[in-house]
Design a protein around this motif. Structure first.
Motif, PDB file in Angstrom:
ATOM      1  N   ARG A 308       0.647  -1.276  -0.112  1.00  0.00           N
ATOM      2  CA  ARG A 308      -0.085  -0.129   0.033  1.00  0.00           C
ATOM      3  C   ARG A 308       1.041   1.520   0.088  1.00  0.00           C
ATOM      4  N   ILE A 309       1.824   1.288   0.917  1.00  0.00           N
ATOM      5  CA  ILE A 309       2.869   2.426   0.828  1.00  0.00           C
ATOM      6  C   ILE A 309       3.480   2.638  -0.124  1.00  0.00           C
ATOM      7  N   PHE A 310       3.892   1.553  -1.149  1.00  0.00           N
ATOM      8  CA  PHE A 310       4.606   1.774  -2.235  1.00  0.00           C
ATOM      9  C   PHE A 310       3.835   2.197  -3.431  1.00  0.00           C
ATOM     10  N   ALA A 311       2.705   1.736  -3.318  1.00  0.00           N
ATOM     11  CA  ALA A 311       1.538   2.064  -4.496  1.00  0.00           C
ATOM     12  C   ALA A 311       1.165   3.573  -4.190  1.00  0.00           C
ATOM     13  N   ASP A 312       1.227   4.068  -3.050  1.00  0.00           N
ATOM     14  CA  ASP A 312       0.797   5.658  -2.853  1.00  0.00           C
ATOM     15  C   ASP A 312       2.086   6.322  -3.156  1.00  0.00           C
ATOM     16  N   ALA A 313       3.333   5.715  -2.819  1.00  0.00           N
ATOM     17  CA  ALA A 313       4.684   6.447  -3.533  1.00  0.00           C
ATOM     18  C   ALA A 313       4.596   6.575  -5.083  1.00  0.00           C
ATOM     19  N   GLY A 314       4.003   5.571  -5.693  1.00  0.00           N
ATOM     20  CA  GLY A 314       4.053   5.573  -6.899  1.00  0.00           C
ATOM     21  C   GLY A 314       2.827   6.550  -7.574  1.00  0.00           C
ATOM     22  N   ARG A 315       1.902   6.610  -6.962  1.00  0.00           N
ATOM     23  CA  ARG A 315       0.710   7.396  -7.278  1.00  0.00           C
ATOM     24  C   ARG A 315       1.195   8.950  -7.256  1.00  0.00           C
ATOM     25  N   ALA A 316       2.153   9.255  -6.247  1.00  0.00           N
ATOM     26  CA  ALA A 316       2.882  10.652  -6.191  1.00  0.00           C
ATOM     27  C   ALA A 316       4.069  10.632  -7.168  1.00  0.00           C
ATOM     28  N   ALA A 317       4.082   9.570  -8.079  1.00  0.00           N
ATOM     29  CA  ALA A 317       5.203   9.670  -9.284  1.00  0.00           C
ATOM     30  C   ALA A 317       6.439   9.825  -8.557  1.00  0.00           C
ATOM     31  N   VAL A 318       7.021   9.243  -7.235  1.00  0.00           N
ATOM     32  CA  VAL A 318       8.089   9.149  -6.407  1.00  0.00           C
ATOM     33  C   VAL A 318       8.585   7.820  -6.631  1.00  0.00           C
ATOM     34  N   ASN A 319      10.100   7.938  -7.132  1.00  0.00           N
ATOM     35  CA  ASN A 319      10.776   6.605  -6.960  1.00  0.00           C
ATOM     36  C   ASN A 319      11.505   6.422  -5.693  1.00  0.00           C
ATOM     37  N   ILE A 320      11.092   5.080  -4.970  1.00  0.00           N
ATOM     38  CA  ILE A 320      11.931   4.773  -3.831  1.00  0.00           C
ATOM     39  C   ILE A 320      13.296   3.981  -4.260  1.00  0.00           C
ATOM     40  N   GLU A 321      14.362   4.988  -3.800  1.00  0.00           N
ATOM     41  CA  GLU A 321      15.531   4.314  -4.169  1.00  0.00           C
ATOM     42  C   GLU A 321      16.166   3.401  -3.375  1.00  0.00           C
ATOM     43  N   ASP A 322      15.690   3.337  -1.980  1.00  0.00           N
ATOM     44  CA  ASP A 322      16.144   2.318  -1.081  1.00  0.00           C
ATOM     45  C   ASP A 322      15.035   2.203   0.058  1.00  0.00           C
ATOM     46  N   VAL A 323      15.059   1.359   0.935  1.00  0.00           N
ATOM     47  CA  VAL A 323      13.997   1.210   1.901  1.00  0.00           C
ATOM     48  C   VAL A 323      14.640   0.389   3.106  1.00  0.00           C
TER      49      VAL A 323
END
Length: 361
Positions: A308-323
């Motif tokens: 869910r949190i990755f999907a929300d980041a994707g909807r904001a057009a933000v790439n998660i570089e590391d986690v």
């Protein structure tokens, strides 16, 4: 490459076999433990049988001490046109092969810089090598056809080829792989007899430092026995740093102001040298290290939360570089750290707050 033989169906051998079989290469699998070869075959890595005629490439994935005799036997039997090994030590096996009178023109030592804490064919995965360095150690005697076969193997595995001298490779892995394994084990060993109350305080830092201490001791004894000198050299330098750090810490206990100042300077020196070394560690995809901002979010320990949190980041057009995830002791929750480009922070934080996530400073 149309045919291959993988000798040794552990993590590395089976992972390579999975890649080759998936690219249409007919792969034959053999192992001193036939059950392990059958397991690899059941996973789709190839056929648990020796080839009826010479294959294009034989890949030897056995412990360093067994590389030379295994290769010598395969060469004597003419099992392949070219031979590679994937052991984590390169100088010793080559010298052993030379002493056995083997034709070194048909052989090239290689080492994929990839692995996991788990071992055996069940831990294998075809994406193990993607984007990872794969060292090749050719010499003037190496046949061009054999070098090309090795390069084709690396390309099929989507790894990054790096050409090195064998002994230079062994000194390098002593620094970046073998010594860290021992240091991780030494730190983890302090926890064995520690008070339970102390152990319950473990956070992400100790988890990071001790992660590789979970590796198979038998495998590491084989590796370290094949590269003891270079590892001992690195450890001797670390030991000198440890001695100086201990002296500096003792000085900080002194009532003498000058001694305390010297102790502070000693600790400052080792920490700053650590900072300088850390920034040299390659970043994402082997590129130069990048500076990311961290967005910290409280997350429940339940199915679907990460998605869910990755999907929300994707909807904001933000790439998660590391986690990273820090699990809270005694609670079904944790703190997820999302590393992103600095300019993406405002958009990500706004989007996450809008969707009800609880952010932390």
């Amino acid at each position: 490459m149309r045919t291959a033989l993988v000798i040794g169906t552990g993590l590395i051998g089976t992972s390579a076999a999975l890649v080759l079989a998936g690219r249409g290469v007919r792969v034959h699998l053999v192992d001193h433990d036939p059950a392990q070869a059958r397991t690899a075959a059941a996973l789709g890595a190839g056929y648990d049988e020796e080839p009826e005629s010479a294959v294009d490439l034989a890949l030897v994935a056995v412990p360093p001490a067994h590389v030379a005799p295994t290769l010598a036997d395969a060469m004597r039997r003419g099992l392949a046109r070219g031979y590679v090994d994937v052991a984590s030590v390169k100088g010793g096996p080559r010298r052993d092969l030379q002493a056995l009178g083997c034709d070194l023109s048909r052989y090239i030592g290689t080492h994929p810089m990839a692995g996991r804490e788990s071992s055996g064919p069940l831990a294998a995965t075809p994406d193990l090598f993607e984007g990872r360095p794969w060292v090749l150690t050719p010499t003037r005697d190496t046949d061009t056809e054999v070098l090309n076969l090795a390069l084709e193997l690396v390309a099929l595995c989507r790894a990054v080829p790096i050409v090195m001298d064998a002994d230079a490779h062994d000194r390098a892995v002593a620094l970046v792989s073998h010594t860290p394994q021992l240091l991780s084990s030494m730190v983890a060993a302090r926890l064995r007899d520690a008070d339970d109350t102390a152990v319950r305080l473990c956070g992400q830092g100790i988890r990071d430092v001790t992660r590789i201490a979970a590796s198979d001791p038998r495998m590491w004894i084989d590796i370290l026995a094949a590269n003891p000198g270079p590892v001992a050299d690195v450890l001797a330098a670390v030991a000198a740093d440890l001695d100086e750090t201990v002296r500096s810490l003792r000085a900080l206990q002194s009532a003498d102001e000058k001694e305390r100042a010297e102790g502070t300077a000693g600790i400052d020196d080792v920490l700053r040298r650590g900072n300088a070394g850390r920034v040299r560690v390659p970043g994402k995809h082997g590129a130069a290290p990048a500076v990311y901002e961290t967005v910290r979010v409280l997350i429940g320990d339940q199915p679907g939360e990460l998605a869910r949190i990755f999907a929300d980041a994707g909807r904001a057009a933000v790439n998660i570089e590391d986690v990273r995830i820090e699990h809270a002791n005694g609670q079904q929750a944790g703190l997820i750290q999302l590393m992103v480009e600095p300019q993406a922070v405002p958009a990500l934080t706004a989007a996450l707050r809008e969707r009800g996530w609880s952010l932390r400073n």
